[in-house]
Design a protein around this motif. Structure first.
Motif, PDB file in Angstrom:
ATOM      1  N   LEU A   1      73.449  17.965 102.749  1.00 24.84           N
ATOM      2  CA  LEU A   1      72.856  17.543 101.365  1.00 24.84           C
ATOM      3  C   LEU A   1      73.611  16.131 100.926  1.00 24.84           C
ATOM      4  O   LEU A   1      73.191  15.263 100.461  1.00 24.84           O
ATOM      5  N   ALA A   2      75.178  16.303 101.412  1.00 22.02           N
ATOM      6  CA  ALA A   2      75.659  14.990 100.911  1.00 22.02           C
ATOM      7  C   ALA A   2      75.545  13.959 101.727  1.00 22.02           C
ATOM      8  O   ALA A   2      75.584  12.792 101.188  1.00 22.02           O
ATOM      9  N   ALA A   3      75.178  14.007 103.096  1.00 24.70           N
ATOM     10  CA  ALA A   3      74.871  12.956 103.903  1.00 24.70           C
ATOM     11  C   ALA A   3      73.621  12.435 103.453  1.00 24.70           C
ATOM     12  O   ALA A   3      73.253  11.067 103.416  1.00 24.70           O
ATOM     13  N   LEU A   4      72.463  13.245 103.032  1.00 23.01           N
ATOM     14  CA  LEU A   4      71.387  12.645 102.698  1.00 23.01           C
ATOM     15  C   LEU A   4      71.587  11.859 101.485  1.00 23.01           C
ATOM     16  O   LEU A   4      70.774  10.790 101.084  1.00 23.01           O
ATOM     17  N   ALA A   5      72.297  12.250 100.358  1.00 22.95           N
ATOM     18  CA  ALA A   5      72.504  11.614  99.493  1.00 22.95           C
ATOM     19  C   ALA A   5      73.264  10.386  99.713  1.00 22.95           C
ATOM     20  O   ALA A   5      72.968   9.237  98.768  1.00 22.95           O
TER      21      ALA A   5
ATOM     22  N   ALA B   1      73.004   4.474  99.414  1.00 22.95           N
ATOM     23  CA  ALA B   1      73.036   3.111 100.050  1.00 22.95           C
ATOM     24  C   ALA B   1      71.713   2.273  99.897  1.00 22.95           C
ATOM     25  O   ALA B   1      71.816   1.366  99.939  1.00 22.95           O
ATOM     26  N   ALA B   2      70.581   3.181  99.782  1.00 23.07           N
ATOM     27  CA  ALA B   2      69.087   2.494 100.011  1.00 23.07           C
ATOM     28  C   ALA B   2      69.173   2.082  98.480  1.00 23.07           C
ATOM     29  O   ALA B   2      67.700   1.595  98.308  1.00 23.07           O
ATOM     30  N   GLY B   3      69.620   2.692  97.578  1.00 27.26           N
ATOM     31  CA  GLY B   3      69.172   2.511  96.185  1.00 27.26           C
ATOM     32  C   GLY B   3      67.947   3.272  95.620  1.00 27.26           C
ATOM     33  O   GLY B   3      67.207   3.067  94.709  1.00 27.26           O
ATOM     34  N   ALA B   4      67.934   4.457  96.264  1.00 32.48           N
ATOM     35  CA  ALA B   4      66.764   5.317  96.002  1.00 32.48           C
ATOM     36  C   ALA B   4      67.087   6.106  94.836  1.00 32.48           C
ATOM     37  O   ALA B   4      68.111   6.382  94.448  1.00 32.48           O
ATOM     38  N   GLU B   5      66.077   6.790  94.223  1.00 36.33           N
ATOM     39  CA  GLU B   5      66.094   7.624  93.089  1.00 36.33           C
ATOM     40  C   GLU B   5      66.353   9.182  93.254  1.00 36.33           C
ATOM     41  O   GLU B   5      66.064   9.611  94.446  1.00 36.33           O
ATOM     42  N   PHE B   6      66.921   9.702  92.533  1.00 34.40           N
ATOM     43  CA  PHE B   6      67.457  11.147  92.753  1.00 34.40           C
ATOM     44  C   PHE B   6      66.641  11.938  91.546  1.00 34.40           C
ATOM     45  O   PHE B   6      66.119  11.367  90.689  1.00 34.40           O
ATOM     46  N   LEU B   7      66.555  13.172  92.059  1.00 33.70           N
ATOM     47  CA  LEU B   7      66.065  14.048  90.842  1.00 33.70           C
ATOM     48  C   LEU B   7      67.039  14.237  89.745  1.00 33.70           C
ATOM     49  O   LEU B   7      68.249  14.292  89.881  1.00 33.70           O
ATOM     50  N   ASP B   8      66.581  14.555  88.543  1.00 37.81           N
ATOM     51  CA  ASP B   8      67.546  15.163  87.535  1.00 37.81           C
ATOM     52  C   ASP B   8      68.185  16.461  87.694  1.00 37.81           C
ATOM     53  O   ASP B   8      67.528  17.214  88.386  1.00 37.81           O
ATOM     54  N   PRO B   9      69.205  16.540  87.367  1.00 35.91           N
ATOM     55  CA  PRO B   9      70.069  17.813  87.911  1.00 35.91           C
ATOM     56  C   PRO B   9      69.628  19.141  86.881  1.00 35.91           C
ATOM     57  O   PRO B   9      70.350  19.742  86.278  1.00 35.91           O
TER      58      PRO B   9
END
Length: 217
Positions: free
Chosen positions: A178-182, A187-195
């Motif tokens: 999970l951390a490696a994916l994050a 690094a790619a500037g991708a968006e994340f889900l709200d926690p």
């Protein structure tokens, strides 16, 4: 960068530290009923293994589910607390995405975890980094035909082999994955889900609709 990742959406209580290049330390224990008891000691273990203090963390990564109500909220509340105390951001990721990433599969496949009630949480993937459907919850027999021929990653495949005959590793979640994916997405500037928790259904415990009237004698 030092990411502290955690996930309690499945029976795996898992924590990891990632420095932006690789996993520095990781802990995992499989126990479906002791998330609250096991999570903070796991955080202590990975920090001790890495020889670091909590204030070295620059970001929190947390699996937002889908998962059962009680276990899932342990990780989310802990992540929010650390984020507030340290003044660092918290990045939400779908728990199924962590399992998909850890699989390394580069062909269409499915991730399925135990949703209890004889159901699974599941989603389809184009490859280990690309989810192509929203997470859903269903009985295995109801989705077996539409998923026929696809490999299935996660505990759901082991629990229901008649519906998912092509079971693949990993069975359990890894905070390291999970951390490696994050780290890749940051690094790619991708968006994340709200926690925020991804429950997909109402909790088992509900307020009774009709109260029993008790009158003193």
């Amino acid at each position: 960068m030092l990411l502290l990742a955690m996930d309690t959406a499945t029976p795996a209580v898992t924590v990891a530290l990632h420095d932006g290049d690789s996993v520095v330390a990781e802990a995992r224990q499989i126990d479906a009923r002791r998330h609250g008891e096991l999570l903070l000691p796991a955080v202590d273990r990975v920090l001790a293994e890495a020889g670091l203090k909590l204030d070295a963390v620059t970001g929190i990564v947390v699996g937002v589910g889908p998962g059962p109500y009680t276990g899932l909220r342990v990780g989310l509340v802990t992540a929010a607390t650390f984020s507030s105390a340290l003044g660092v951001p918290v990045h939400g990721l779908c728990t199924l995405d962590g399992l998909a990433y850890a699989s390394g599969i580069e062909e269409p496949f499915v991730v399925a975890t135990d949703a209890r009630r004889k159901e699974v949480y599941w989603a389809r993937y184009e490859n280990s980094r690309t989810r192509v459907t929203d997470a859903a919850v269903d009985r295995p027999a109801e989705i077996a035909e539409q998923l026929a021929g696809l490999p299935v990653v996660g505990a759901g495949a082991r629990l229901y082999p008649e519906a998912f005959p092509d079971a693949r590793d990993p069975e359990h979640q890894s905070a390291g994955a999970l951390a490696a994916l994050a780290a890749e997405r940051l690094a790619a500037g991708a968006e994340f889900l709200d926690p925020l928790p991804m429950y997909l259904r109402r909790p088992d415990a509900q307020v009774p609709k009709n109260y029993k009237v008790v009158t003193p004698k």
